[in-house]
Write a protein that holds these residues in place. Structure first.
Motif, PDB file in Angstrom:
ATOM      1  N   ILE A 156      -8.210   1.340   2.170  1.00  9.03           N
ATOM      2  CA  ILE A 156      -7.036   1.132   3.039  1.00  9.03           C
ATOM      3  C   ILE A 156      -7.309   0.025   4.046  1.00  9.03           C
ATOM      4  O   ILE A 156      -6.445  -0.806   4.320  1.00  9.03           O
ATOM      5  CB  ILE A 156      -6.603   2.454   3.732  1.00  9.03           C
ATOM      6  CG1 ILE A 156      -5.296   2.255   4.498  1.00  9.03           C
ATOM      7  CG2 ILE A 156      -7.666   2.961   4.676  1.00  9.03           C
ATOM      8  CD1 ILE A 156      -4.090   2.094   3.626  1.00  9.03           C
ATOM      9  N   PHE A 157      -8.530  -0.029   4.574  1.00  7.56           N
ATOM     10  CA  PHE A 157      -8.868  -1.087   5.528  1.00  7.56           C
ATOM     11  C   PHE A 157      -9.010  -2.434   4.822  1.00  7.56           C
ATOM     12  O   PHE A 157      -8.676  -3.472   5.385  1.00  7.56           O
ATOM     13  CB  PHE A 157     -10.159  -0.745   6.279  1.00  7.56           C
ATOM     14  CG  PHE A 157     -10.027   0.493   7.109  1.00  7.56           C
ATOM     15  CD1 PHE A 157      -9.293   0.484   8.282  1.00  7.56           C
ATOM     16  CD2 PHE A 157     -10.598   1.675   6.698  1.00  7.56           C
ATOM     17  CE1 PHE A 157      -9.146   1.631   9.039  1.00  7.56           C
ATOM     18  CE2 PHE A 157     -10.467   2.830   7.444  1.00  7.56           C
ATOM     19  CZ  PHE A 157      -9.735   2.812   8.621  1.00  7.56           C
ATOM     20  N   MET A 201      -5.195  -8.086   3.894  1.00  7.44           N
ATOM     21  CA  MET A 201      -6.183  -8.663   2.972  1.00  7.44           C
ATOM     22  C   MET A 201      -7.552  -8.857   3.643  1.00  7.44           C
ATOM     23  O   MET A 201      -8.310  -9.765   3.303  1.00  7.44           O
ATOM     24  CB  MET A 201      -5.670  -9.989   2.406  1.00  7.44           C
ATOM     25  CG  MET A 201      -4.316  -9.894   1.726  1.00  7.44           C
ATOM     26  SD  MET A 201      -4.374  -8.975   0.207  1.00  7.44           S
ATOM     27  CE  MET A 201      -5.051 -10.207  -0.863  1.00  7.44           C
ATOM     28  N   ILE A 202      -7.870  -7.997   4.597  1.00 12.47           N
ATOM     29  CA  ILE A 202      -9.131  -8.118   5.328  1.00 12.47           C
ATOM     30  C   ILE A 202     -10.322  -8.023   4.379  1.00 12.47           C
ATOM     31  O   ILE A 202     -11.314  -8.733   4.540  1.00 12.47           O
ATOM     32  CB  ILE A 202      -9.217  -7.059   6.449  1.00 12.47           C
ATOM     33  CG1 ILE A 202      -8.201  -7.386   7.529  1.00 12.47           C
ATOM     34  CG2 ILE A 202     -10.616  -6.975   7.030  1.00 12.47           C
ATOM     35  CD1 ILE A 202      -8.066  -6.340   8.609  1.00 12.47           C
ATOM     36  N   GLY A 203     -10.245  -7.134   3.380  1.00 14.27           N
ATOM     37  CA  GLY A 203     -11.351  -6.987   2.433  1.00 14.27           C
ATOM     38  C   GLY A 203     -11.672  -8.281   1.722  1.00 14.27           C
ATOM     39  O   GLY A 203     -12.844  -8.637   1.533  1.00 14.27           O
ATOM     40  N   LEU A 204     -10.638  -9.023   1.330  1.00 13.51           N
ATOM     41  CA  LEU A 204     -10.842 -10.303   0.661  1.00 13.51           C
ATOM     42  C   LEU A 204     -11.476 -11.314   1.615  1.00 13.51           C
ATOM     43  O   LEU A 204     -12.394 -12.052   1.233  1.00 13.51           O
ATOM     44  CB  LEU A 204      -9.506 -10.831   0.124  1.00 13.51           C
ATOM     45  CG  LEU A 204      -9.550 -12.061  -0.753  1.00 13.51           C
ATOM     46  CD1 LEU A 204     -10.420 -11.824  -1.979  1.00 13.51           C
ATOM     47  CD2 LEU A 204      -8.144 -12.433  -1.191  1.00 13.51           C
ATOM     48  N   LEU A 205     -11.032 -11.317   2.852  1.00 11.33           N
ATOM     49  CA  LEU A 205     -11.600 -12.214   3.856  1.00 11.33           C
ATOM     50  C   LEU A 205     -13.070 -11.871   4.111  1.00 11.33           C
ATOM     51  O   LEU A 205     -13.927 -12.758   4.145  1.00 11.33           O
ATOM     52  CB  LEU A 205     -10.801 -12.126   5.161  1.00 11.33           C
ATOM     53  CG  LEU A 205     -11.298 -12.979   6.316  1.00 11.33           C
ATOM     54  CD1 LEU A 205     -11.189 -14.454   5.980  1.00 11.33           C
ATOM     55  CD2 LEU A 205     -10.519 -12.670   7.575  1.00 11.33           C
ATOM     56  N   GLN A 219     -19.347  -8.666  -0.432  1.00 13.49           N
ATOM     57  CA  GLN A 219     -18.984  -7.266  -0.223  1.00 13.49           C
ATOM     58  C   GLN A 219     -17.724  -7.157   0.615  1.00 13.49           C
ATOM     59  O   GLN A 219     -17.611  -7.790   1.653  1.00 13.49           O
ATOM     60  CB  GLN A 219     -20.109  -6.526   0.497  1.00 13.49           C
ATOM     61  CG  GLN A 219     -21.388  -6.418  -0.288  1.00 13.49           C
ATOM     62  CD  GLN A 219     -22.509  -5.922   0.584  1.00 13.49           C
ATOM     63  OE1 GLN A 219     -23.005  -6.667   1.426  1.00 13.49           O
ATOM     64  NE2 GLN A 219     -22.888  -4.665   0.394  1.00 13.49           N
ATOM     65  N   ARG A 220     -16.795  -6.319   0.164  1.00 14.25           N
ATOM     66  CA  ARG A 220     -15.631  -5.991   0.979  1.00 14.25           C
ATOM     67  C   ARG A 220     -16.074  -4.908   1.977  1.00 14.25           C
ATOM     68  O   ARG A 220     -17.229  -4.463   1.939  1.00 14.25           O
ATOM     69  CB  ARG A 220     -14.465  -5.548   0.109  1.00 14.25           C
ATOM     70  CG  ARG A 220     -14.731  -4.286  -0.711  1.00 14.25           C
ATOM     71  CD  ARG A 220     -13.500  -3.923  -1.549  1.00 14.25           C
ATOM     72  NE  ARG A 220     -13.691  -2.734  -2.328  1.00 14.25           N
ATOM     73  CZ  ARG A 220     -13.523  -1.481  -1.890  1.00 14.25           C
ATOM     74  NH1 ARG A 220     -13.175  -1.271  -0.632  1.00 14.25           N
ATOM     75  NH2 ARG A 220     -13.707  -0.445  -2.680  1.00 14.25           N
ATOM     76  N   ILE A 221     -15.184  -4.485   2.851  1.00 16.84           N
ATOM     77  CA  ILE A 221     -15.540  -3.489   3.862  1.00 16.84           C
ATOM     78  C   ILE A 221     -16.060  -2.209   3.207  1.00 16.84           C
ATOM     79  O   ILE A 221     -17.079  -1.651   3.634  1.00 16.84           O
ATOM     80  CB  ILE A 221     -14.337  -3.192   4.780  1.00 16.84           C
ATOM     81  CG1 ILE A 221     -13.937  -4.453   5.553  1.00 16.84           C
ATOM     82  CG2 ILE A 221     -14.664  -2.052   5.742  1.00 16.84           C
ATOM     83  CD1 ILE A 221     -12.615  -4.357   6.272  1.00 16.84           C
TER      84      ILE A 221
END
Length: 134
Positions: A99-100, A105-109, A118-120
């Motif tokens: 969800i985070f 798109m924070i995970g992609l960043l 690595q994503r979050i």
């Protein structure tokens, strides 16, 4: 161990999402209640759909290190610390943190700005996604 490319991870996610969307469509058609916006799924069918979602993502990753999308693309989730399969806890942490990862798109960043891609969810679960085609 070769880290997975972001585009391959995105493709695997899209495949998994489409598989789940097919299940949602089928459940909505056969078990949903028609309303002005389409179909609404409640009760046991909704619970079953929830369990299918868990089976597609974290449970599949806990047992095999792969979702269907990752298997098709040739990716696998591994424990970053010992290069072994991830545990069930790691799989559920990765899934829960999704969800985070999806917010703006924070995970992609995050995956674009760290050396292990690595994503979050991966950072919190101490996991990496590798390309098993190489």
């Amino acid at each position: 161990m070769k880290l997975a490319k972001k585009r391959d991870r995105i493709l695997a996610f899209i495949i998994d999402f489409l598989i789940y969307a097919v299940f949602i469509f089928i459940f909505g058609y056969f078990f949903g209640e028609k309303n002005e916006n389409g179909y609404q799924i409640t009760g046991f069918p909704a619970f079953l759909l929830f369990l299918i979602g868990l089976g597609l993502w974290p449970i599949n990753e806990a047992f095999t290190g792969q979702t269907f999308g990752k298997k098709i693309v040739g990716l696998k989730v591994m424990n970053k610390t010992n290069n072994k399969d991830i545990s069930g806890t790691q799989a559920f942490v990765r899934f829960g943190m999704g969800i985070f990862d999806c917010i703006f798109m924070i995970g992609l960043l995050v995956a674009s700005t760290n050396n292990n891609k690595q994503r979050i969810g991966d950072l919190v679960a101490d996991s990496v996604v590798i390309d098993i085609n190489e």
